[in-house]
Design a protein around this motif. Structure first.
Motif, PDB file in Angstrom:
ATOM      1  N   ALA A  98      -8.274   1.484  -9.895  1.00  0.00           N
ATOM      2  CA  ALA A  98      -8.059   0.319  -8.939  1.00  0.00           C
ATOM      3  C   ALA A  98      -8.821   0.161  -7.955  1.00  0.00           C
ATOM      4  O   ALA A  98      -9.386   1.319  -7.545  1.00  0.00           O
ATOM      5  CB  ALA A  98      -6.415   0.620  -8.535  1.00  0.00           C
ATOM      6  N   ASP A  99      -9.010  -0.623  -7.255  1.00  0.00           N
ATOM      7  CA  ASP A  99      -9.839  -0.876  -6.031  1.00  0.00           C
ATOM      8  C   ASP A  99      -8.973  -0.835  -4.943  1.00  0.00           C
ATOM      9  O   ASP A  99      -9.478  -0.576  -3.686  1.00  0.00           O
ATOM     10  CB  ASP A  99     -10.702  -2.307  -6.220  1.00  0.00           C
ATOM     11  CG  ASP A  99     -11.672  -2.130  -7.359  1.00  0.00           C
ATOM     12  OD1 ASP A  99     -12.778  -1.892  -7.144  1.00  0.00           O
ATOM     13  OD2 ASP A  99     -11.418  -2.418  -8.616  1.00  0.00           O
ATOM     14  N   ASP A 100      -7.716  -1.221  -5.087  1.00  0.00           N
ATOM     15  CA  ASP A 100      -7.111  -1.323  -3.842  1.00  0.00           C
ATOM     16  C   ASP A 100      -5.393  -1.270  -4.076  1.00  0.00           C
ATOM     17  O   ASP A 100      -5.114  -1.473  -5.410  1.00  0.00           O
ATOM     18  CB  ASP A 100      -7.184  -2.593  -3.069  1.00  0.00           C
ATOM     19  CG  ASP A 100      -6.698  -2.562  -1.400  1.00  0.00           C
ATOM     20  OD1 ASP A 100      -6.003  -1.625  -1.101  1.00  0.00           O
ATOM     21  OD2 ASP A 100      -6.702  -3.580  -0.844  1.00  0.00           O
ATOM     22  N   TYR A 101      -4.502  -0.938  -3.330  1.00  0.00           N
ATOM     23  CA  TYR A 101      -3.219  -0.559  -3.580  1.00  0.00           C
ATOM     24  C   TYR A 101      -2.231  -1.280  -2.572  1.00  0.00           C
ATOM     25  O   TYR A 101      -2.496  -0.982  -1.332  1.00  0.00           O
ATOM     26  CB  TYR A 101      -2.802   0.835  -3.405  1.00  0.00           C
ATOM     27  CG  TYR A 101      -1.584   1.388  -4.169  1.00  0.00           C
ATOM     28  CD1 TYR A 101      -1.549   2.073  -5.393  1.00  0.00           C
ATOM     29  CD2 TYR A 101      -0.379   1.287  -3.492  1.00  0.00           C
ATOM     30  CE1 TYR A 101      -0.430   2.573  -6.153  1.00  0.00           C
ATOM     31  CE2 TYR A 101       0.740   1.787  -3.957  1.00  0.00           C
ATOM     32  CZ  TYR A 101       0.830   2.477  -4.971  1.00  0.00           C
ATOM     33  OH  TYR A 101       1.996   2.988  -5.765  1.00  0.00           O
ATOM     34  N   VAL A 102      -1.562  -2.300  -2.771  1.00  0.00           N
ATOM     35  CA  VAL A 102      -0.437  -2.818  -2.002  1.00  0.00           C
ATOM     36  C   VAL A 102       0.806  -2.719  -2.138  1.00  0.00           C
ATOM     37  O   VAL A 102       1.322  -2.765  -3.457  1.00  0.00           O
ATOM     38  CB  VAL A 102      -0.795  -4.430  -2.121  1.00  0.00           C
ATOM     39  CG1 VAL A 102       0.253  -5.177  -1.099  1.00  0.00           C
ATOM     40  CG2 VAL A 102      -2.303  -4.766  -1.849  1.00  0.00           C
ATOM     41  N   THR A 103       1.744  -2.108  -1.277  1.00  0.00           N
ATOM     42  CA  THR A 103       3.153  -1.500  -1.563  1.00  0.00           C
ATOM     43  C   THR A 103       3.885  -2.830  -1.138  1.00  0.00           C
ATOM     44  O   THR A 103       3.878  -3.674  -0.250  1.00  0.00           O
ATOM     45  CB  THR A 103       3.262  -0.653  -0.487  1.00  0.00           C
ATOM     46  OG1 THR A 103       2.500   0.443  -0.723  1.00  0.00           O
ATOM     47  CG2 THR A 103       4.878   0.043  -0.794  1.00  0.00           C
ATOM     48  N   LYS A 104       4.829  -3.146  -2.100  1.00  0.00           N
ATOM     49  CA  LYS A 104       5.874  -4.118  -1.888  1.00  0.00           C
ATOM     50  C   LYS A 104       6.999  -3.683  -1.078  1.00  0.00           C
ATOM     51  O   LYS A 104       7.097  -2.498  -0.823  1.00  0.00           O
ATOM     52  CB  LYS A 104       6.596  -4.505  -3.311  1.00  0.00           C
ATOM     53  CG  LYS A 104       5.499  -5.046  -4.234  1.00  0.00           C
ATOM     54  CD  LYS A 104       6.507  -5.283  -5.765  1.00  0.00           C
ATOM     55  CE  LYS A 104       5.700  -6.097  -6.554  1.00  0.00           C
ATOM     56  NZ  LYS A 104       6.549  -6.252  -7.879  1.00  0.00           N
ATOM     57  N   PRO A 105       7.518  -4.468  -0.153  1.00  0.00           N
ATOM     58  CA  PRO A 105       7.213  -6.021   0.062  1.00  0.00           C
ATOM     59  C   PRO A 105       5.920  -5.944   0.924  1.00  0.00           C
ATOM     60  O   PRO A 105       5.693  -5.173   1.835  1.00  0.00           O
ATOM     61  CB  PRO A 105       8.414  -6.835   0.730  1.00  0.00           C
ATOM     62  CG  PRO A 105       8.833  -5.553   1.510  1.00  0.00           C
ATOM     63  CD  PRO A 105       8.703  -4.232   0.666  1.00  0.00           C
ATOM     64  N   PHE A 106       5.282  -7.086   0.805  1.00  0.00           N
ATOM     65  CA  PHE A 106       3.924  -7.156   1.586  1.00  0.00           C
ATOM     66  C   PHE A 106       3.919  -8.521   2.139  1.00  0.00           C
ATOM     67  O   PHE A 106       4.510  -9.471   1.814  1.00  0.00           O
ATOM     68  CB  PHE A 106       2.671  -7.138   0.826  1.00  0.00           C
ATOM     69  CG  PHE A 106       2.695  -7.954  -0.510  1.00  0.00           C
ATOM     70  CD1 PHE A 106       2.058  -9.094  -0.546  1.00  0.00           C
ATOM     71  CD2 PHE A 106       3.110  -7.429  -1.702  1.00  0.00           C
ATOM     72  CE1 PHE A 106       2.079 -10.077  -1.662  1.00  0.00           C
ATOM     73  CE2 PHE A 106       3.171  -8.130  -3.028  1.00  0.00           C
ATOM     74  CZ  PHE A 106       2.455  -9.377  -2.771  1.00  0.00           C
ATOM     75  N   GLY A 107       3.228  -8.796   3.317  1.00  0.00           N
ATOM     76  CA  GLY A 107       2.877  -9.897   3.967  1.00  0.00           C
ATOM     77  C   GLY A 107       1.926 -10.783   3.375  1.00  0.00           C
ATOM     78  O   GLY A 107       0.674 -10.088   2.834  1.00  0.00           O
ATOM     79  N   MET A 108       2.022 -12.261   3.160  1.00  0.00           N
ATOM     80  CA  MET A 108       0.911 -12.753   2.247  1.00  0.00           C
ATOM     81  C   MET A 108      -0.321 -12.889   2.790  1.00  0.00           C
ATOM     82  O   MET A 108      -1.025 -12.771   2.130  1.00  0.00           O
ATOM     83  CB  MET A 108       1.627 -14.246   1.876  1.00  0.00           C
ATOM     84  CG  MET A 108       0.762 -15.144   1.232  1.00  0.00           C
ATOM     85  SD  MET A 108       0.580 -14.464  -0.653  1.00  0.00           S
ATOM     86  CE  MET A 108       2.344 -14.699  -1.050  1.00  0.00           C
ATOM     87  N   GLU A 109      -0.528 -13.102   4.265  1.00  0.00           N
ATOM     88  CA  GLU A 109      -1.632 -12.970   4.859  1.00  0.00           C
ATOM     89  C   GLU A 109      -2.418 -11.694   4.671  1.00  0.00           C
ATOM     90  O   GLU A 109      -3.808 -11.770   4.468  1.00  0.00           O
ATOM     91  CB  GLU A 109      -1.579 -13.412   6.506  1.00  0.00           C
ATOM     92  CG  GLU A 109      -0.929 -14.905   6.666  1.00  0.00           C
ATOM     93  CD  GLU A 109      -1.880 -15.826   5.976  1.00  0.00           C
ATOM     94  OE1 GLU A 109      -3.263 -15.891   5.796  1.00  0.00           O
ATOM     95  OE2 GLU A 109      -1.298 -16.713   5.448  1.00  0.00           O
ATOM     96  N   GLU A 110      -1.757 -10.753   4.856  1.00  0.00           N
ATOM     97  CA  GLU A 110      -2.472  -9.399   4.671  1.00  0.00           C
ATOM     98  C   GLU A 110      -2.996  -9.310   3.197  1.00  0.00           C
ATOM     99  O   GLU A 110      -4.027  -8.858   2.725  1.00  0.00           O
ATOM    100  CB  GLU A 110      -1.639  -8.363   4.815  1.00  0.00           C
ATOM    101  CG  GLU A 110      -2.295  -6.920   4.775  1.00  0.00           C
ATOM    102  CD  GLU A 110      -1.341  -5.525   4.715  1.00  0.00           C
ATOM    103  OE1 GLU A 110      -1.973  -4.527   4.441  1.00  0.00           O
ATOM    104  OE2 GLU A 110      -0.167  -6.062   4.973  1.00  0.00           O
ATOM    105  N   PHE A 111      -2.131  -9.713   2.152  1.00  0.00           N
ATOM    106  CA  PHE A 111      -2.440  -9.670   0.867  1.00  0.00           C
ATOM    107  C   PHE A 111      -3.735 -10.509   0.462  1.00  0.00           C
ATOM    108  O   PHE A 111      -4.454 -10.179  -0.191  1.00  0.00           O
ATOM    109  CB  PHE A 111      -1.274 -10.265  -0.086  1.00  0.00           C
ATOM    110  CG  PHE A 111      -1.475 -10.469  -1.417  1.00  0.00           C
ATOM    111  CD1 PHE A 111      -1.822  -9.045  -2.481  1.00  0.00           C
ATOM    112  CD2 PHE A 111      -2.029 -11.722  -2.034  1.00  0.00           C
ATOM    113  CE1 PHE A 111      -2.334  -9.453  -3.743  1.00  0.00           C
ATOM    114  CE2 PHE A 111      -2.261 -11.865  -3.268  1.00  0.00           C
ATOM    115  CZ  PHE A 111      -2.507 -10.688  -4.120  1.00  0.00           C
ATOM    116  N   LEU A 112      -3.520 -11.654   1.175  1.00  0.00           N
ATOM    117  CA  LEU A 112      -4.728 -12.634   0.896  1.00  0.00           C
ATOM    118  C   LEU A 112      -5.725 -12.083   1.427  1.00  0.00           C
ATOM    119  O   LEU A 112      -7.133 -12.166   0.963  1.00  0.00           O
ATOM    120  CB  LEU A 112      -4.579 -13.929   1.537  1.00  0.00           C
ATOM    121  CG  LEU A 112      -3.412 -14.881   0.797  1.00  0.00           C
ATOM    122  CD1 LEU A 112      -2.994 -16.212   1.631  1.00  0.00           C
ATOM    123  CD2 LEU A 112      -3.878 -15.457  -0.348  1.00  0.00           C
ATOM    124  N   ALA A 113      -5.888 -11.282   2.650  1.00  0.00           N
ATOM    125  CA  ALA A 113      -7.221 -10.837   3.203  1.00  0.00           C
ATOM    126  C   ALA A 113      -7.605  -9.716   2.184  1.00  0.00           C
ATOM    127  O   ALA A 113      -8.855  -9.778   1.902  1.00  0.00           O
ATOM    128  CB  ALA A 113      -6.868 -10.083   4.570  1.00  0.00           C
TER     129      ALA A 113
END
Length: 231
Positions: A98-113
């Motif tokens: 994986a290149d990155d790891y996003v933990t739920k729940p997440f903010g949409m703006e941070e996710f888009l960045a």
């Protein structure tokens, strides 16, 4: 930049899939969705996405297994989504490619960045700037062609692995700080994610060093950063 970028989103939560599709479509991404691991692998082969967003908790195949399946044939950037916030889970995902790891729940703006950053990393391999070929003996780095060979054979690096190697090679002989590497490769908000670097340096050493446990070229300066030397 995002126009026509193909994104595959894999998650078994219909509401999240819908929210991501709406938000990504609104920003010009071409979105394909899948709700199972089997659908994900099929869709990836069919659409050849430029970035994959992959939930780990799928109903049929574990997300890490899907990731390993993807890594068998593509170096596309993969952002893992997970409700698991444990550091060991993050390292396992990064280790699997994986290149990155996003933990739920997440903010949409941070996710888009993060998504935009992943797309940039993926496009790095297609760029063709100037410059040299660096022969380290054990392996050869062609900065212009964005390629690495070892004993004459091509070495397949993910966009993230290439990004780290490139910054070290371009600063040959100099200490490059952990924060500088993280922010250069992942983006401004990643300055403290040093576990990312440990995983990727270990992977690079496995691919490039004759003795990964005693590296001669990709050196660690404990607590400070990393250094590339031809040795």
């Amino acid at each position: 930049m995002t126009a026509h970028v193909r994104v595959l989103v894999v998650d078994d939560e219909p509401q999240l899939l819908r929210a991501l599709r709406i938000n990504l479509n609104a920003r010009g991404f071409a979105v394909t969705t899948a709700a199972t691991g089997a659908e994900a692998l099929s869709a990836a082969a069919r659409t050849n996405p430029q970035v994959v967003v992959l939930d780990l908790g799928l109903p049929d195949i574990d997300g890490l297994t899907v990731l390993e399946g993807l890594r068998g044939w593509t170096n596309v950037p993969v952002i893992v989504l997970s409700a698991r916030s444990d550091a060991a889970d993050k390292v396992a995902a990064l280790d699997a490619g994986a290149d990155d790891y996003v933990t739920k729940p997440f903010g949409m703006e941070e996710f888009l960045a993060r998504l935009r950053a992943a797309v940039r990393r993926g496009s790095v391999l297609a760029d063709t700037p100037e410059v040299p070929v660096v022969d380290a003996g054990a392996f050869v780095v062609d900065l212009g062609a964005k390629s690495v060979t070892r004993d004459g054979a091509a070495v397949h690096l993910t966009p993230t692995e290439w990004g780290i190697l490139e910054i070290l090679v371009r600063h040959e002989g100099k200490l490059v700080g952990q924060k500088e590497i993280l922010q250069s490769v992942w983006g401004p908000s990643y300055g403290t994610q040093t576990n990312y670097l440990r995983v990727y340096l270990a992977s690079l050493r496995r691919k490039l060093e004759d003795d990964p446990a005693h590296p001669k070229h990709l050196l660690t300066e404990a607590g400070m950063g990393y250094r590339f030397v031809r040795a």
